[in-house]
Design a protein around this motif. Structure first.
Motif, short mmCIF file in Angstrom:
data_model
loop_
_atom_site.label_atom_id
_atom_site.label_comp_id
_atom_site.label_asym_id
_atom_site.label_seq_id
_atom_site.Cartn_x
_atom_site.Cartn_y
_atom_site.Cartn_z
N PRO A 462 4.09 -11.46 -25.78
CA PRO A 462 3.90 -11.74 -27.20
C PRO A 462 2.82 -12.81 -27.36
CG PRO A 462 6.22 -11.96 -26.54
CD PRO A 462 5.40 -11.91 -25.29
N LEU A 463 1.83 -12.53 -28.18
CA LEU A 463 0.76 -13.49 -28.45
C LEU A 463 0.73 -13.81 -29.94
CD1 LEU A 463 -0.58 -11.34 -26.09
CD2 LEU A 463 -2.15 -13.27 -26.07
N ARG A 464 0.67 -15.07 -30.25
CA ARG A 464 0.62 -15.55 -31.64
C ARG A 464 -0.73 -16.22 -31.85
NH1 ARG A 464 4.95 -16.30 -28.99
NH2 ARG A 464 4.52 -18.48 -28.43
N PHE A 465 -1.60 -15.53 -32.54
CA PHE A 465 -2.94 -16.03 -32.80
C PHE A 465 -3.09 -16.35 -34.29
CE2 PHE A 465 -3.58 -15.12 -28.61
CZ PHE A 465 -4.89 -15.12 -28.17
N GLY A 466 -4.16 -17.05 -34.63
CA GLY A 466 -4.33 -17.46 -36.02
C GLY A 466 -4.61 -16.32 -36.97
N PHE A 467 -5.02 -15.16 -36.44
CA PHE A 467 -5.38 -14.04 -37.30
C PHE A 467 -4.40 -12.88 -37.19
CE2 PHE A 467 -7.94 -14.22 -33.43
CZ PHE A 467 -7.46 -13.13 -32.74
N ALA A 468 -3.59 -12.84 -36.11
CA ALA A 468 -2.66 -11.73 -35.93
C ALA A 468 -1.65 -12.09 -34.84
CB ALA A 468 -3.40 -10.44 -35.56
N ASN A 469 -0.49 -11.49 -34.93
CA ASN A 469 0.51 -11.55 -33.86
C ASN A 469 0.61 -10.16 -33.24
OD1 ASN A 469 0.95 -14.20 -34.59
ND2 ASN A 469 2.89 -13.80 -35.63
N PHE A 470 0.59 -10.10 -31.91
CA PHE A 470 0.59 -8.80 -31.26
C PHE A 470 1.17 -8.92 -29.87
CE2 PHE A 470 -3.43 -10.92 -30.67
CZ PHE A 470 -3.77 -10.73 -29.35
N LEU A 471 1.39 -7.77 -29.24
CA LEU A 471 1.89 -7.70 -27.87
C LEU A 471 0.77 -7.25 -26.95
CD1 LEU A 471 5.37 -5.98 -28.39
CD2 LEU A 471 4.92 -8.40 -28.07
N SER A 472 0.70 -7.88 -25.80
CA SER A 472 -0.25 -7.48 -24.77
C SER A 472 0.53 -7.10 -23.52
CB SER A 472 -1.23 -8.63 -24.50
OG SER A 472 -2.21 -8.24 -23.56
N GLY A 473 -0.20 -6.78 -22.46
CA GLY A 473 0.46 -6.45 -21.19
C GLY A 473 0.86 -5.00 -21.09
N GLY A 474 1.90 -4.75 -20.29
CA GLY A 474 2.35 -3.39 -20.06
C GLY A 474 3.15 -3.28 -18.78
N LYS A 475 3.30 -2.04 -18.30
CA LYS A 475 4.10 -1.76 -17.12
C LYS A 475 3.20 -1.24 -16.00
CE LYS A 475 8.17 -0.46 -19.86
NZ LYS A 475 9.18 0.61 -20.13
N ILE A 476 3.57 -1.59 -14.75
CA ILE A 476 2.84 -1.09 -13.59
C ILE A 476 3.79 -0.31 -12.69
CG2 ILE A 476 1.15 -2.95 -13.63
CD1 ILE A 476 2.64 -4.14 -11.19
N ASN A 477 3.21 0.62 -11.93
CA ASN A 477 3.96 1.42 -10.97
C ASN A 477 2.98 1.81 -9.87
OD1 ASN A 477 5.58 3.16 -9.55
ND2 ASN A 477 5.91 4.61 -11.23
N ASN A 478 3.03 1.08 -8.76
CA ASN A 478 2.00 1.21 -7.73
C ASN A 478 2.58 1.71 -6.41
OD1 ASN A 478 0.34 -0.02 -9.64
ND2 ASN A 478 0.59 -2.05 -8.77
N ASP A 479 1.78 2.50 -5.71
CA ASP A 479 2.12 2.97 -4.37
C ASP A 479 0.92 2.75 -3.46
OD1 ASP A 479 4.83 4.51 -4.54
OD2 ASP A 479 3.68 5.20 -6.27
N SER A 480 1.18 2.24 -2.26
CA SER A 480 0.12 2.03 -1.29
C SER A 480 0.59 2.51 0.08
CB SER A 480 -0.28 0.55 -1.22
OG SER A 480 -1.30 0.34 -0.26
N TYR A 481 -0.14 3.48 0.63
CA TYR A 481 0.13 3.99 1.97
C TYR A 481 -1.06 3.62 2.86
CZ TYR A 481 3.39 7.13 -0.50
OH TYR A 481 4.38 7.65 -1.30
N ALA A 482 -0.78 3.30 4.10
CA ALA A 482 -1.88 2.95 4.99
C ALA A 482 -1.48 3.22 6.44
CB ALA A 482 -2.27 1.48 4.83
N ALA A 483 -2.49 3.50 7.24
CA ALA A 483 -2.33 3.58 8.69
C ALA A 483 -3.53 2.87 9.30
CB ALA A 483 -2.28 5.03 9.15
N TYR A 484 -3.29 2.15 10.38
CA TYR A 484 -4.37 1.40 10.97
C TYR A 484 -4.21 1.38 12.50
CZ TYR A 484 -0.78 -2.29 10.95
OH TYR A 484 0.38 -3.01 11.12
N MET A 485 -5.32 1.14 13.16
CA MET A 485 -5.28 1.02 14.61
C MET A 485 -6.44 0.15 15.07
SD MET A 485 -6.78 4.68 16.01
CE MET A 485 -6.80 4.04 17.68
#
Length: 823
Positions: A462-485
């Motif tokens: 939630p952001l409260r600014f002098g000109f408007a109040n609004f919501l920022s941000g969001g949701k993340i869903n990440n996957d990382s696969y790796a192989a190394y040698m």
């Protein structure tokens, strides 16, 4: 404009001690007097664990013969002499961490050339976050949609986010700092370097340590460590600490404080070794903070005579820049008191937002809004290791869960102009398998690995600014696969070659559906826009095939919401977006042992960091702004030497890094956004080592040089240009520390210690704001200690920042008396 400042850099860390501090300089949190009230340590007379005895045998032999200690590192997934490892690494043991009074991971930068780690991420407000750079590569943004540029690993577990990365240094076995891309040996790809933190494992001897301290700002700290051998095969080790003190920055509006500490952390680990070949360690840790927001200092407050400015950017985009100060002075609490549109607010009127709220004193603020930084983290990890004889299989399974609520008065005035709240709720689960071994009579040594990281969570702001109040941000869903040698083949007794390769497959998802404007302060004020100019702006942009704007840049009053903008008040299309990356990143090094004491090497490595999405958006945009992966190709030559019968150790590394698609943060109006800035090059060197010119004197030293510059800049990174300096990249860093045993007899020994750290000028942001310019500074410290002949009793008195240097990154000093007792 404001800047974060954390004073914790010089906080002392005392084990089994009594300490009295008398500091100087009003600018700092931990100056003044400190007294450790209680300190106990119980252990059998053979208190040193057997594992520690075995690990330090070679080092003790060298010390007994007057030479330098052998430094053992695990940077290549096996224990080896640092002088025989063809990479640039700075290693510190637990004893060195305590001697240098390192309280958290950020403070190790003061002892490592070309490493810059700042507590409190830019505009985060959280005392649990950090900003880390190694050799000019890092990341200033703490948001959950942006990956850190430097990887932090605790007992082999990757710490995925900047918030939660400021680790306390309690009961640490060692810290290793690796420079440059390290992906061919680590679970998560690390583009700038890696910071490896290893805690002490449970041992076979009983041990108990207790510590308590008090001091200025109502400081009260207590820490306890216990190690219990439960049976011949099972042992338990636990550490718990609680630290509290008042904030050092005064809030003039309400008499409150900012920048305090109220933190509890704990860790318990069980080690089971039923056979000589198998070992299992199960550990759990927790960190709970209930603190005020990090201290911030208002440098400048700019008023504007207009609500909205329409700017045409060099890349062809047209952006609306709203003025929050105008919004408050003309539409909010200052309406009717702070001038008409087209006029600046009068500085003399306390009901208006203006430069009157700049205090000119870094220890005072006129902030009057929310003041909260809560942090809850818990995690568990299970490490299984089996030695088949020449080949070792290791499994690291981990889960970490964190929640943060950060309420932040961003305008730093008594008025509600710019206030935000981060509600971060994240979890990560990871699994890594490692297979390490040697073949052909140790001529071939190899490390193979497979890794998976799942990360899910949200940050609804939630952001409260002098000109408007609004919501920022969001949701993340990440996957990382790796192989190394990676494997090392000994071509001859002197020549070895080490190639490596990594494959990474990552998907990052971001859902910005929560981003809506829920109050537009312009509603009803402009006849064409009954719902408000900013809501109408969203209707004309968000999800539309093209912007529906009038020739003057204002929104068309006739446009209607798109299908992905339900309600017409979203700042981004309410659909999940994703960024995918599939990359091969190789590495190769060649090293040659010229003599037993001189080794040279040359290496090449490539690293990348995945792209993502900007989550700070206002006003609305057509699509969710994204940035692509960045890449580094590093070339390095080095020399590792031990000279004069192991009296002098000098390691030299020269490198060049070609840096492309650089992810930087630029401001577009009120919104800091990550952009791919362009192509850069970083050249430099490090010289570091130790010296023992006599049996009674030990010296640690290091110097680093960086020449970082842009070769080309993308127009979307405006106002960054080819003449801009890299953020958080000083040209010079240097450190030196000396320990001198000036008296030793059958009654005990007396040791003097002195240290010095220097950093040249830096900018704190990519656009090189002159207000965020950090001048060069140097910090000096000294201490004296006496240890009785039995090594059971030590008294230490010390002071940091002898010259009372004032700078943004550390407190200027404290002095103290340290009494240590061990049985």
């Amino acid at each position: 404009m404001d800047r974060n400042r954390d004073p914790n850099q010089t906080q002392g860390r005392i084990c089994m001690s009594m300490m009295y501090n008398t500091g100087s300089g009003k600018q700092w949190l931990l100056t003044g007097s400190s007294l450790v009230l209680a300190c106990l340590a119980f252990a059998p007379t053979n208190a040193f664990a057997q594992d520690a005895k075995q690990a330090s045998a070679a080092a003790q032999e060298n010390e007994d013969t007057g030479g330098l200690d052998t430094i053992v590192v695990t940077a290549r997934k096996r224990e080896e002499n640092a002088q025989e490892t063809p990479i640039a690494v700075t290693a510190m043991s637990g004893a060195m961490i305590e001697d240098r009074q390192i309280a958290n991971v950020a403070q190790v930068a003061s002892f490592a050339p070309n490493v810059n780690i700042q507590p409190v991420g830019n505009i985060s407000g959280s005392s649990a976050s950090l900003t880390a750079f190694i050799r000019g590569v890092g990341q200033t943004d703490f948001n959950i949609t942006v990956d850190p540029g430097v990887g932090i690993y605790v007992d082999g577990v990757y710490v995925a986010r900047s918030v939660g990365g400021l680790l306390d240094m309690a009961d640490i076995s060692n810290v290793q700092i690796l420079r440059g891309p390290q992906g061919t040996l680590f679970g998560k790809n690390t583009i700038g370097g890696a910071i490896i933190v290893n805690t002490n494992e449970p041992g076979n001897d009983f041990e108990l340590k207790l510590e308590a301290a008090t001091g200025r700002f109502n400081r009260a700290d207590i820490k306890g460590i216990v190690n219990i051998p439960i049976s011949d095969t099972l042992a338990m080790r636990a550490v718990a600490s609680y630290e509290t003190r008042d904030g050092y920055q005064r809030r003039l509006f309400d008499g409150g404080r900012q920048g305090n500490k109220d933190s509890f952390s704990g860790r318990v680990a069980f080690k089971w070794e039923p056979t000589d070949n198998f070992k299992a360690i199960l550990a759990a840790d927790v960190n709970i903070r209930r603190e005020e927001q990090a201290a911030i200092y208002l440098i400048e407050n700019r008023d504007s005579p207009d609500l909205l400015q329409i700017v045409n950017l060099p890349d062809g985009r047209q952006v609306a820049f709203p003025s929050s100060n105008f919004g408050y002075n003309k539409l909010g609490g200052g309406a009717g008191q702070c001038g008409a549109p087209g006029e600046l607010a009068p500085v003399s009127n306390p009901n208006c937002v203006s430069s009157r709220w700049v205090t000119g004193d870094i220890d005072t603020t006129w902030a009057g809004g929310p003041n909260r930084s809560d942090f809850d983290l818990w995690g568990t990890n299970l490490t299984l290791e089996y030695d088949f004889g020449g080949v070792t299989l290791k499994s690291i399974s981990a889960y970490r869960d964190q929640k943060s609520v950060i309420e932040y008065d961003f305008d730093v005035t008594p008025h509600e102009v710019l206030q935000l709240t981060n509600n971060i709720d994240l979890w990560q689960a990871s699994q890594e398998l490692q297979l390490n071994g040697n073949l052909f009579d140790d001529r071939l040594k190899f490390a193979l690995g497979a890794y998976y990281l799942k990360e899910k969570g949200q940050d609804i702001e939630p952001l409260r600014f002098g000109f408007a109040n609004f919501l920022s941000g969001g949701k993340i869903n990440n996957d990382s696969y790796a192989a190394y040698m990676q494997f090392t083949y000994k071509v001859t007794d002197k020549l070895s070659i080490t190639p490596g390769i990594r494959y990474t497959n990552e998907t990052k998802r971001f859902d910005p559906s929560a981003q809506v404007i829920y109050r537009d302060f312009t509603a009803g004020l402009l006849p064409p826009y009954p719902d408000g100019v900013f809501i109408q702006y969203s209707r004309c942009l968000v999800g539309q095939p093209a912007p529906q704007l009038l020739p003057n840049g204002f929104p068309d009053p006739a446009c209607v919401p798109s299908a992905t903008n339900p309600g017409g008040n979203h700042n981004l299309p309410a659909v999940e977006v994703s960024a995918k990356a599939k990359e091969w990143t190789p590495a190769v090094s060649v090293n040659y042992q010229f003599t037993d004491d001189i080794m040279g090497y040359a290496s090449y490595s490539k690293g990348f960091k995945n792209g993502g999405f900007s989550q700070r958006i206002f006003p609305g945009e057509l699509v969710t702004p994204a940035f692509t992966p960045e890449f580094v190709e590093s070339y390095e030559v080095g020399l590792k030497t031990e000279l004069f019968d192991r009296r002098l150790r000098m390691n030299i590394a020269l490198f060049q890094s070609d840096y492309s698609d650089i992810q930087i943060v630029v401001n577009e109006g009120i919104a800091p956004k990550v952009r791919n800035g362009g192509v850069g090059r970083i050249k430099g060197f490090e010289i570091e080592g130790q010296a023992a010119p006599t049996d009674w004197l030990r010296i640690d030293y290091g110097v680093g040089y960086l020449d970082a510059y842009y070769r080309s800049v993308d127009p979307s990174a405006f106002p960054v240009n080819v003449n801009s300096k890299f953020a958080f990249v000083p040209e010079w860093t240097a450190t030196i520390a000396a320990n001198a045993t000036v008296y030793e007899s059958d009654k005990g020994k007396f040791v003097l210690r002195g240290d010095w750290y220097h950093q040249s000028v830096t900018f704190k942001d990519a656009i090189n704001s002159p207000q965020l310019y950090q001048p060069a500074y140097s910090v000096f410290g000294a201490s004296a200690s006496f240890t009785d002949a039995s090594d059971h009793f030590t008294v230490t008195a010390g002071v940091t920042n002898l010259t009372r240097t004032i700078h943004d990154d550390a407190a200027p000093g404290s002095s103290g008396l340290d009494l240590s007792v061990a049985q």
